[in-house]
Design a protein around this motif. Structure first.
Motif, PDB file in Angstrom:
ATOM      1  N   ASP A 240       2.998 -13.905  23.385  1.00 40.09           N
ATOM      2  CA  ASP A 240       2.713 -14.834  24.474  1.00 40.09           C
ATOM      3  C   ASP A 240       1.218 -15.145  24.553  1.00 40.09           C
ATOM      4  O   ASP A 240       0.819 -16.309  24.697  1.00 40.09           O
ATOM      5  N   ALA A 241       0.389 -14.104  24.433  1.00 40.61           N
ATOM      6  CA  ALA A 241      -1.062 -14.314  24.486  1.00 40.61           C
ATOM      7  C   ALA A 241      -1.547 -15.123  23.288  1.00 40.61           C
ATOM      8  O   ALA A 241      -2.400 -16.006  23.420  1.00 40.61           O
ATOM      9  N   THR A 242      -0.981 -14.833  22.111  1.00 39.91           N
ATOM     10  CA  THR A 242      -1.377 -15.565  20.905  1.00 39.91           C
ATOM     11  C   THR A 242      -0.983 -17.028  20.999  1.00 39.91           C
ATOM     12  O   THR A 242      -1.755 -17.919  20.620  1.00 39.91           O
ATOM     13  N   MET A 243       0.212 -17.285  21.515  1.00 39.28           N
ATOM     14  CA  MET A 243       0.666 -18.660  21.649  1.00 39.28           C
ATOM     15  C   MET A 243      -0.220 -19.430  22.628  1.00 39.28           C
ATOM     16  O   MET A 243      -0.560 -20.587  22.382  1.00 39.28           O
ATOM     17  N   LYS A 244      -0.612 -18.773  23.725  1.00 43.24           N
ATOM     18  CA  LYS A 244      -1.497 -19.440  24.684  1.00 43.24           C
ATOM     19  C   LYS A 244      -2.851 -19.725  24.066  1.00 43.24           C
ATOM     20  O   LYS A 244      -3.439 -20.790  24.288  1.00 43.24           O
ATOM     21  N   LYS A 245      -3.372 -18.778  23.273  1.00 46.86           N
ATOM     22  CA  LYS A 245      -4.651 -19.011  22.611  1.00 46.86           C
ATOM     23  C   LYS A 245      -4.564 -20.196  21.659  1.00 46.86           C
ATOM     24  O   LYS A 245      -5.481 -21.015  21.568  1.00 46.86           O
ATOM     25  N   GLY A 246      -3.447 -20.256  20.925  1.00 43.28           N
ATOM     26  CA  GLY A 246      -3.263 -21.378  20.010  1.00 43.28           C
ATOM     27  C   GLY A 246      -3.188 -22.705  20.741  1.00 43.28           C
ATOM     28  O   GLY A 246      -3.782 -23.705  20.304  1.00 43.28           O
ATOM     29  N   MET A 247      -2.466 -22.724  21.862  1.00 43.37           N
ATOM     30  CA  MET A 247      -2.359 -23.957  22.644  1.00 43.37           C
ATOM     31  C   MET A 247      -3.712 -24.364  23.222  1.00 43.37           C
ATOM     32  O   MET A 247      -4.077 -25.545  23.221  1.00 43.37           O
ATOM     33  N   ILE A 248      -4.473 -23.362  23.696  1.00 41.38           N
ATOM     34  CA  ILE A 248      -5.813 -23.659  24.218  1.00 41.38           C
ATOM     35  C   ILE A 248      -6.691 -24.209  23.108  1.00 41.38           C
ATOM     36  O   ILE A 248      -7.472 -25.149  23.321  1.00 41.38           O
TER      37      ILE A 248
ATOM     38  N   SER B  44      -6.459 -31.980   9.017  1.00 44.66           N
ATOM     39  CA  SER B  44      -5.050 -31.758   9.374  1.00 44.66           C
ATOM     40  C   SER B  44      -4.518 -30.506   8.695  1.00 44.66           C
ATOM     41  O   SER B  44      -3.817 -29.694   9.321  1.00 44.66           O
ATOM     42  N   ALA B  45      -4.851 -30.332   7.407  1.00 46.77           N
ATOM     43  CA  ALA B  45      -4.409 -29.130   6.683  1.00 46.77           C
ATOM     44  C   ALA B  45      -4.998 -27.875   7.317  1.00 46.77           C
ATOM     45  O   ALA B  45      -4.308 -26.854   7.458  1.00 46.77           O
ATOM     46  N   LEU B  46      -6.269 -27.948   7.723  1.00 47.47           N
ATOM     47  CA  LEU B  46      -6.900 -26.800   8.380  1.00 47.47           C
ATOM     48  C   LEU B  46      -6.245 -26.508   9.725  1.00 47.47           C
ATOM     49  O   LEU B  46      -6.027 -25.343  10.085  1.00 47.47           O
ATOM     50  N   THR B  47      -5.901 -27.560  10.461  1.00 46.28           N
ATOM     51  CA  THR B  47      -5.227 -27.380  11.752  1.00 46.28           C
ATOM     52  C   THR B  47      -3.885 -26.687  11.583  1.00 46.28           C
ATOM     53  O   THR B  47      -3.523 -25.802  12.370  1.00 46.28           O
ATOM     54  N   ILE B  48      -3.139 -27.067  10.557  1.00 46.00           N
ATOM     55  CA  ILE B  48      -1.832 -26.430  10.298  1.00 46.00           C
ATOM     56  C   ILE B  48      -2.022 -24.947  10.006  1.00 46.00           C
ATOM     57  O   ILE B  48      -1.259 -24.093  10.487  1.00 46.00           O
ATOM     58  N   LYS B  49      -3.062 -24.608   9.237  1.00 49.80           N
ATOM     59  CA  LYS B  49      -3.323 -23.199   8.935  1.00 49.80           C
ATOM     60  C   LYS B  49      -3.687 -22.422  10.200  1.00 49.80           C
ATOM     61  O   LYS B  49      -3.256 -21.282  10.390  1.00 49.80           O
ATOM     62  N   ILE B  50      -4.487 -23.041  11.059  1.00 54.70           N
ATOM     63  CA  ILE B  50      -4.873 -22.380  12.309  1.00 54.70           C
ATOM     64  C   ILE B  50      -3.657 -22.147  13.197  1.00 54.70           C
ATOM     65  O   ILE B  50      -3.485 -21.074  13.788  1.00 54.70           O
ATOM     66  N   ILE B  51      -2.781 -23.153  13.275  1.00 51.32           N
ATOM     67  CA  ILE B  51      -1.565 -23.006  14.087  1.00 51.32           C
ATOM     68  C   ILE B  51      -0.694 -21.883  13.533  1.00 51.32           C
ATOM     69  O   ILE B  51      -0.166 -21.057  14.287  1.00 51.32           O
ATOM     70  N   ASN B  52      -0.540 -21.826  12.210  1.00 53.52           N
ATOM     71  CA  ASN B  52       0.252 -20.762  11.596  1.00 53.52           C
ATOM     72  C   ASN B  52      -0.348 -19.393  11.882  1.00 53.52           C
ATOM     73  O   ASN B  52       0.376 -18.419  12.121  1.00 53.52           O
ATOM     74  N   PHE B  53      -1.677 -19.324  11.879  1.00 54.05           N
ATOM     75  CA  PHE B  53      -2.340 -18.041  12.126  1.00 54.05           C
ATOM     76  C   PHE B  53      -2.063 -17.547  13.543  1.00 54.05           C
ATOM     77  O   PHE B  53      -1.728 -16.380  13.756  1.00 54.05           O
ATOM     78  N   PHE B  54      -2.192 -18.435  14.518  1.00 53.57           N
ATOM     79  CA  PHE B  54      -1.995 -18.028  15.907  1.00 53.57           C
ATOM     80  C   PHE B  54      -0.518 -17.815  16.247  1.00 53.57           C
ATOM     81  O   PHE B  54      -0.199 -17.086  17.176  1.00 53.57           O
ATOM     82  N   ALA B  55       0.375 -18.478  15.529  1.00 51.20           N
ATOM     83  CA  ALA B  55       1.800 -18.410  15.866  1.00 51.20           C
ATOM     84  C   ALA B  55       2.582 -17.494  14.933  1.00 51.20           C
ATOM     85  O   ALA B  55       3.811 -17.471  14.982  1.00 51.20           O
ATOM     86  N   GLN B  56       1.878 -16.711  14.102  1.00 56.57           N
ATOM     87  CA  GLN B  56       2.582 -15.896  13.114  1.00 56.57           C
ATOM     88  C   GLN B  56       3.407 -14.777  13.747  1.00 56.57           C
ATOM     89  O   GLN B  56       4.361 -14.284  13.135  1.00 56.57           O
TER      90      GLN B  56
ATOM     91  N   HIS C  11       9.293 -20.512  11.826  1.00 59.27           N
ATOM     92  CA  HIS C  11       8.934 -20.527  10.412  1.00 59.27           C
ATOM     93  C   HIS C  11       7.564 -21.173  10.246  1.00 59.27           C
ATOM     94  O   HIS C  11       7.172 -22.038  11.026  1.00 59.27           O
ATOM     95  N   ASN C  12       6.841 -20.735   9.258  1.00 54.68           N
ATOM     96  CA  ASN C  12       5.501 -21.253   9.027  1.00 54.68           C
ATOM     97  C   ASN C  12       5.556 -22.718   8.608  1.00 54.68           C
ATOM     98  O   ASN C  12       6.416 -23.123   7.813  1.00 54.68           O
ATOM     99  N   ALA C  13       4.627 -23.495   9.140  1.00 53.26           N
ATOM    100  CA  ALA C  13       4.523 -24.902   8.756  1.00 53.26           C
ATOM    101  C   ALA C  13       3.787 -25.003   7.419  1.00 53.26           C
ATOM    102  O   ALA C  13       2.828 -24.266   7.178  1.00 53.26           O
ATOM    103  N   VAL C  14       4.237 -25.889   6.564  1.00 50.18           N
ATOM    104  CA  VAL C  14       3.603 -26.147   5.269  1.00 50.18           C
ATOM    105  C   VAL C  14       3.022 -27.552   5.313  1.00 50.18           C
ATOM    106  O   VAL C  14       3.733 -28.512   5.640  1.00 50.18           O
ATOM    107  N   PHE C  15       1.727 -27.659   5.012  1.00 46.58           N
ATOM    108  CA  PHE C  15       1.083 -28.970   5.075  1.00 46.58           C
ATOM    109  C   PHE C  15       1.725 -29.920   4.065  1.00 46.58           C
ATOM    110  O   PHE C  15       1.932 -29.578   2.895  1.00 46.58           O
TER     111      PHE C  15
END
Length: 732
Positions: A591-599, A219-231, A237-241
């Protein structure tokens, strides 16, 4: 009994034990991951709501400053503050926070009653309260957030129960003969049942704890990945685990309950057997009625026939795998196709359509265009190719039937092409007339583009209407709305049609001002200069509260150049809270980054769903030695070679991995075909960007793991001395 029976069996039958341990580990991992992610998404949404709308829980308007102390002294009120943004000289608004948030809907009416205010003076931060599971008692619609999570948790738990149940069933039914012996010497069903549960607990305690901890890490790794793609997404605002002991306790409880139910189901069935039934029973897979498999027999020969019968005999054990793999294939392919279509549509309708219309867009909230004074400074900034300031308003106009264009009359008139948005009156049509108010200098440039003499005392009419009979919304075809002969158009106030203004028409055109705007299909858009709007605004009114600034940078400007220009614009405008700014290239990247994160997120869920099925297959193949030994002894006795047996396993792998693909392919084609038809896209555009490679990789990934599971199970079976196994005293 535990030491002699269960402990000894665990030591001597590591394959069955590994199957149960693996299933329990996966169960705890999934449940921990889901619970942890849900908790973090819940906390993040609360934080985002607080940032966007504030953390207040109740709001009271119409108070005096002396009333603030009364509110603060009220029982359960944590604090109360005056909201300076909403308060005026006549009306003071107070934000209220409570110690016990669950009594908000009871306490607020008591406070307003104490202040001698009407109940309408109280308002609630319903969105924030709903996230805290505080429900308005007068609202009949129940909160769905917790219900959704419970439903999701229940579905996942049931799926995992099927997996672990199969692992326990394989292990327990492999020992029917032993249970028969124990029953014959006096062991009660209750003792056997207790012994089996002790065995389950011994095997599953450590995997549950390990899986739960790894789920937290995942879960912590997933939050970091989401923050990376949505930065790069603006306003996020960045999510904090975050984690809470209650979440861990809930995860452990659900995991233990899942394992307990999984062990109880086969154990209860087993202890109902009589000693004689247990002594006579066998764990061999049986097919009640053998059927001839024409397809596999014709393709692979006798091995295909035998593999088909073996798969039918295992159909119940592999039911979870078939369902999970099919759903994961279907979800993965449709998800990728959906995002591909969405990407094509977005590029076509937004980025490609407007790529030459804007580079930077500034929105001035609660600002009238007549109050803006810095237009010339923006035009003089380096690297600014063009700058235009505009505001939008709405009015109506009446079009006589005699002025409708010949092309529109040929189609049957406005009634034939519109969606009833045009009202018919006596010998005329009442049509919406959106107004685009443009700064004077930009309006004069627009006049020159249309080869007319620049003037600031009239309107340029966008004379077009969508021919919905001969074109679709994706590839719109426009025809003239009215004849180009009216020199004056009467615009009316949309609320009071008696208020009107006669506007000279400078020109009719089908080429609008280059803006990032989507105009309504069945309207007569009016482009008018700011000078003229100042004269008629008192009559027409209804201007939107935002003013927009469209800026074009240098030709083919790079992202760094637009970022630099954006900073210069912000410095020129002296930004406050009522200004927002967008960068076209950055918007496309976001937009492209958000789609990549969602995928990535949805793809991970599909992989997890596939993992449920794969875990079931591994669990099943680890029991090959006990389940299928008699079957292969018979094959060996009639002369079947190990090579033919391996061919059987290969056919089973092909069927298990290929069946989801065979089911998914036509369903995906039908679904994508429907989406393409509904969106009026050219099928060739989709085929050029269709996600064939990711789907193929996903299929090969599943195929390889199914093959690995069969390789492990089949190798153990073929390398074992099957005759010695038959002589074992645990078998008849």
């Amino acid at each position: 009994m535990w030491k002699d029976f269960s402990a000894g069996f665990i030591k001597k039958n590591k394959a069955s034990s590994i199957s149960i341990v693996t299933a329990a580990f996966i169960s705890a991992l999934f449940l921990s991951l889901i619970c942890s992610l849900f908790y973090n998404f819940w906390i993040y949404e609360i934080e985002q709501i607080t940032i966007d709308e504030g953390s207040w829980q109740g709001r009271i308007s119409g108070i005096d400053e002396s009333d603030l102390s009364i509110i603060k002294n009220f029982s359960n009120v944590e604090k109360a503050e005056i909201n300076n943004t909403l308060s005026t000289e006549k009306t003071i608004v107070a934000d209220v926070w409570f110690q016990n948030i669950r009594t908000v809907y009871k306490d607020m009416p008591l406070i307003t009653e104490k202040l001698n205010l009407d109940s309408t003076a109280a308002s609630y931060h319903e969105l924030l309260l709903s996230r805290y599971m505080v429900h308005n008692p007068q609202d009949n619609s129940p909160p769905l957030l917790m219900a959704f999570f419970i439903a999701l948790l229940l579905v996942v738990s049931v799926s995992l129960i099927l997996i672990i149940h199969n692992s326990f069933a394989v292990s327990m039914y492999a020992r029917l003969h032993q249970f028969g012996i124990l029953s014959s010497i006096g062991a009660t069903p209750g003792q056997i049942f207790t012994c089996l549960l002790q065995e389950a607990a011994m095997l599953c305690i450590l995997p549950i704890l390990t899986g739960s901890l790894l789920g937290i890490a995942g879960s912590a790794l997933t939050i970091k990945i989401i923050n990376f793609f949505a930065q790069e997404i603006a306003g996020r605002h960045n999510a904090v685990f975050q984690y809470h002991p209650v979440v861990f306790m809930a995860t452990i409880f659900v995991s233990v309950l899942t394992v307990f139910i999984s062990a109880c189901l086969p154990a209860k069935k087993l202890i109902k057997l009589t000693p004689l039934q247990a002594l006579q029973g066998t764990d061999e897979l049986h097919l009640k009625k053998k059927k001839h498999s024409c397809l596999l027999c014709r393709i692979f020969g006798i091995e295909g026939e035998l593999a088909a019968n073996a798969l039918k005999a295992q159909s119940k054990a592999l039911r979870t795998s078939h369902l999970s793999l099919t759903l994961s294939f279907l979800s993965f392919t449709i998800m990728l196709c959906f995002f591909t279509l969405a990407d094509i549509s977005t590029n076509y309708t937004y980025f490609e359509r407007y790529q030459d219309a804007w580079d930077i867009m500034v929105t001035l909230k609660n600002t009238d265009i007549s109050e803006f004074r810095q237009g010339e400074e923006l035009r003089n900034l380096p690297n600014v190719r063009n700058s235009l300031v505009y505001q939008k308003a709405i009015a109506e106009c009446s079009i006589p039937e005699t002025e409708i264009s010949d092309e529109l009359i040929h189609l049957g008139g406005p009634e034939a092409v519109t969606d009833n948005s045009i009202n018919t009156e006596k010998c005329s049509y009442s049509v919406k007339a959106p107004i685009i108010i443009i700064d004077d200098k930009s309006f004069e440039e627009y006049c020159r583009q249309l080869n007319i003499v620049p003037r600031l005392d009239g309107s340029i009419v966008l004379n077009r209407i969508w021919d919905s009979l001969n074109s679709n919304f994706r590839y719109k075809k426009y025809i003239p709305f009215v004849k180009n002969r009216q020199r004056t158009i009467t615009l009316q106030n949309i609320e009071n049609t008696e208020l009107s203004a006669d506007i000279p028409v400078l020109a009719y055109t089908q080429d609008p001002v280059t803006l990032r705007e989507e105009y309504e299909d069945y309207t007569l858009v009016q482009f008018i200069p700011l000078s003229l709007w100042k004269q008629v605004s008192g009559v027409l009114g209804h201007a939107e509260p935002e003013t927009y600034i469209r800026i074009l940078g240098a030709e083919e400007a790079a992202l760094s150049e637009l970022n630099e220009l954006q900073n210069e614009i912000l410095q020129t405008l002296s930004p406050k809270d009522n200004i927002s700014i967008e960068n076209r290239i950055q918007e496309k990247i976001s937009d492209a980054t958000m789609k990549k994160g969602m995928i990535l997120i949805f793809g991970a869920l599909c992989v997890l769903l596939a993992a449920i099925g794969l875990a079931n297959i591994f669990s099943n193949t680890l029991g090959f030695l006990r389940q299928r030994k008699r079957e292969f002894i018979r094959y060996a006795s009639i002369g079947m070679s190990p090579k033919s047996m391996k061919k059987m396993f290969a056919i089973e792998v092909l069927v298990i991995a290929g069946r989801p693909l065979a089911i998914t392919a036509p369903l995906t084609i039908i679904t994508v075909g429907f989406m393409i038809t509904a969106s009026y896209l050219d099928p060739m555009e989709f085929l050029k960007k269709a996600p064939f490679i990711p789907v193929l990789i996903f299929f090969l990934f599943v195929f390889a793991l199914v093959g690995l599971a069969y390789y492990i199970g089949g190798s153990k079976l073929l390398k074992s001395d099957l005759i010695d196994i038959l002589r074992n005293d645990t078998m008849i």
